[in-house]
Design an enzyme around this catalytic site. Structure first.
Site, short mmCIF file in Angstrom:
data_model
loop_
_atom_site.label_atom_id
_atom_site.label_comp_id
_atom_site.label_asym_id
_atom_site.label_seq_id
_atom_site.Cartn_x
_atom_site.Cartn_y
_atom_site.Cartn_z
N HIS A 100 0.85 -1.20 0.00
CA HIS A 100 0.00 0.00 0.00
C HIS A 100 0.88 1.24 0.00
CE1 HIS A 100 -4.14 1.49 0.54
NE2 HIS A 100 -3.55 2.55 1.08
N ASP A 179 -13.47 3.17 7.42
CA ASP A 179 -12.44 3.85 6.62
C ASP A 179 -13.03 4.39 5.33
OD1 ASP A 179 -9.79 4.70 5.81
OD2 ASP A 179 -9.90 3.10 4.34
N ARG A 186 -12.58 12.94 4.59
CA ARG A 186 -11.27 13.62 4.68
C ARG A 186 -10.92 14.26 3.36
NH1 ARG A 186 -7.55 9.07 5.74
NH2 ARG A 186 -5.89 10.60 5.56
N SER A 201 -6.15 4.84 8.65
CA SER A 201 -6.87 4.52 7.42
C SER A 201 -6.21 3.33 6.73
CB SER A 201 -6.85 5.76 6.50
OG SER A 201 -7.16 5.42 5.18
N LYS A 205 -7.70 -1.05 6.98
CA LYS A 205 -8.14 -1.91 5.87
C LYS A 205 -7.14 -3.01 5.58
CE LYS A 205 -7.23 1.69 2.42
NZ LYS A 205 -7.51 2.92 3.14
#
Ligand code: URA
Length: 452
Positions: A100, A179, A186, A201, A205
């Site tokens: 990620h 999230d 956001r 966040s 996940k």
């Protein structure tokens, strides 16, 4: 709408006390550390739709300015994780690994590293995000492929990872729904660039995916949410610690984001660049970073005994076309037509194009990636409000990267658009983004640091 009020039962003693969202916002604004029950009140209340957007936005802004303690970040991550289900992938052989990024401009490495790692035998259940602020999102990029579905159910993710080793999905009502809601809020409330909000966040996940290990790409620079290496290191350390506490091996690379990655910025345009890269025609920076991320995934999955072997294997899976083949398989499995990777006319295409050139010659000494990302967002590649639709066809293609020598009137980049409403404003941003100098700039390292 009336303020959210609740009586909460605390601990085994069964005490009750009265909580009001506005008090928690005020206390966070004033820099206080909130108790686990108070954070639970906020996260659960918002996820259930009981706390309105305006109060949650205020809470996020208070957090943006006041920060959170490590304890609070751990608690809020856990709450967001528990807002949905956790995948159980234990019946799939091998160590499950994901990757990620904290968000960058032109950052399409997930779409290259994940197929390469999967082709090397790593099971990858990838839950990604949408465009955030001035940065793009993996889900929006994939959805520019007509028919591509990212709203997979938990069962569909499991079945696809078991069958072909890779699935790309988004948060849903099932997976880390808190999230999903907070991310969109956001994006529209100017509260993206916050270490605790980014860490919670991402990790909520990622921990929901049932993975064994995770590779993080923590972006630093003008095209990242985190501008300074010291802060990026802090973010990396928080996420590595959250992972360790959950028994996951997490490695974070701090990487330079002081110019867009590759040449393409914008959803379908980036899919085209991914296709070229997976067929060995990619830009050097994108290839280098994608291969290193894939190698880290391969090594964490224990497919190879050393990181050097993992690097060789990643390179081989790129060069022999098996990463490309894997990406085609995933597109077909998720409802898209893999032929988009050969025939770009099958992807959404822009109707207008504007060239931006330099009035004077010299070296490209800097490209402010945030301004390029903002320009792409203005012409439709990102969202200004939660409800906005993205235009998958539009974006920016650079003609040059930092260090290039240019003559006066050389083209620096091109804007691709369908609606010319904001093109003038976007062109002005892009013109400001390029710094031309008589001196050749020093070369910057792409991979700055590794935190594990
Ligand atoms: N990626 C995420 O999933 N969340 C963030 O906040 C930033 C990048």
């Amino acid at each position: 709408m009336a303020d959210s009020v609740s009586f909460q039962q605390i601990g085994v003693l069964g005490w009750y006390f009265y909580m009001r969202t506005v008090d928690l916002i005020t206390r966070k604004r004033d820099g206080e550390e909130l108790a686990a029950e108070e954070l639970q009140f906020i996260v659960d209340g918002y996820t259930r739709g009981e706390i309105p957007d305006y109060q949650m936005s205020a809470f996020l802004m208070a957090t943006f300015f006041s920060g959170m303690s490590d304890r609070e970040v751990g608690v809020i991550t856990e709450l967001m994780l528990r807002s949905g289900e956790t995948l159980d992938l234990s019946n799939i052989k091998g160590l499950k690994v994901d990757k990620h990024s904290t968000g960058g401009v032109g950052d399409k490495t997930s779409l290259i590293a994940a197929p390469i790692a999967a082709a090397a035998g790593v099971p990858v259940p990838m839950i990604s995000g949408r465009a955030l602020g001035f940065t793009g999102g993996t889900l929006d990029k994939l959805e520019s492929i007509p028919g591509f579905r990212t709203n997979l159910t938990v069962d569909e993710i499991k079945a696809q990872v078991a069958k072909i080793g890779l699935a790309f999905a988004g948060q849903s009502a099932q997976i880390a729904p808190a999230d999903g809601l907070l991310y969109a809020l956001r994006d529209a409330s100017g509260t993206v660039e916050s270490v605790p909000l980014i860490a919670s966040s991402i990790m909520s996940k990622k921990l929901a995916e049932g993975i064994d290990a995770l590779v993080l790409d923590v972006k630093v620079g003008n095209g990242a949410f985190i501008k300074r290496q010291i802060q990026a290191r802090e973010l990396a350390q928080i996420m590595v610690t959250i992972g360790r506490r959950a028994n996951k091996k997490v490695v974070a690379l701090l990487t330079d984001m002081n110019q867009p990655l590759g040449y393409a910025i914008g959803n379908a345009l980036e899919i085209m660049e991914v296709s070229q890269t997976l067929q060995n025609g990619g830009p050097a920076d994108l290839v280098r970073l994608s291969l290193e991320l894939a190698a880290r995934m391969i090594f964490l999955a224990k497919v190879t005994p050393t990181i050097e072997d993992a690097r060789l294997l990643a390179e081989q899976k790129l060069l022999d076309g098996s990463g490309f083949k894997k990406f085609r398989e995933v597109i077909a499995a998720q409802g898209g037509n893999p032929r988009v990777l050969d025939d770009f006319q099958l992807l959404p295409n822009a109707t207008g194009m504007r060239e931006i050139s330099t009035p004077r010659g010299g070296y490209v000494a800097g490209i402010d990636a945030q301004l390029i990302g903002q320009a792409a967002t203005l012409i439709g590649a990102g969202r200004a409000t939660k409800e906005d639709a993205i235009d998958p066809a539009v974006g920016v293609i650079l003609d040059v990267k930092v260090g290039a020598k240019v003559d006066s009137n050389s083209v620096l980049c091109r804007l691709y658009y369908r609606d010319d409403a904001n093109v003038e404003e976007a062109a002005a941003l892009v013109e400001d983004a390029f710094r031309i100098s008589v001196n050749e700039p020093e070369k910057r390292e792409l991979i700055l640091e590794v935190v594990s």
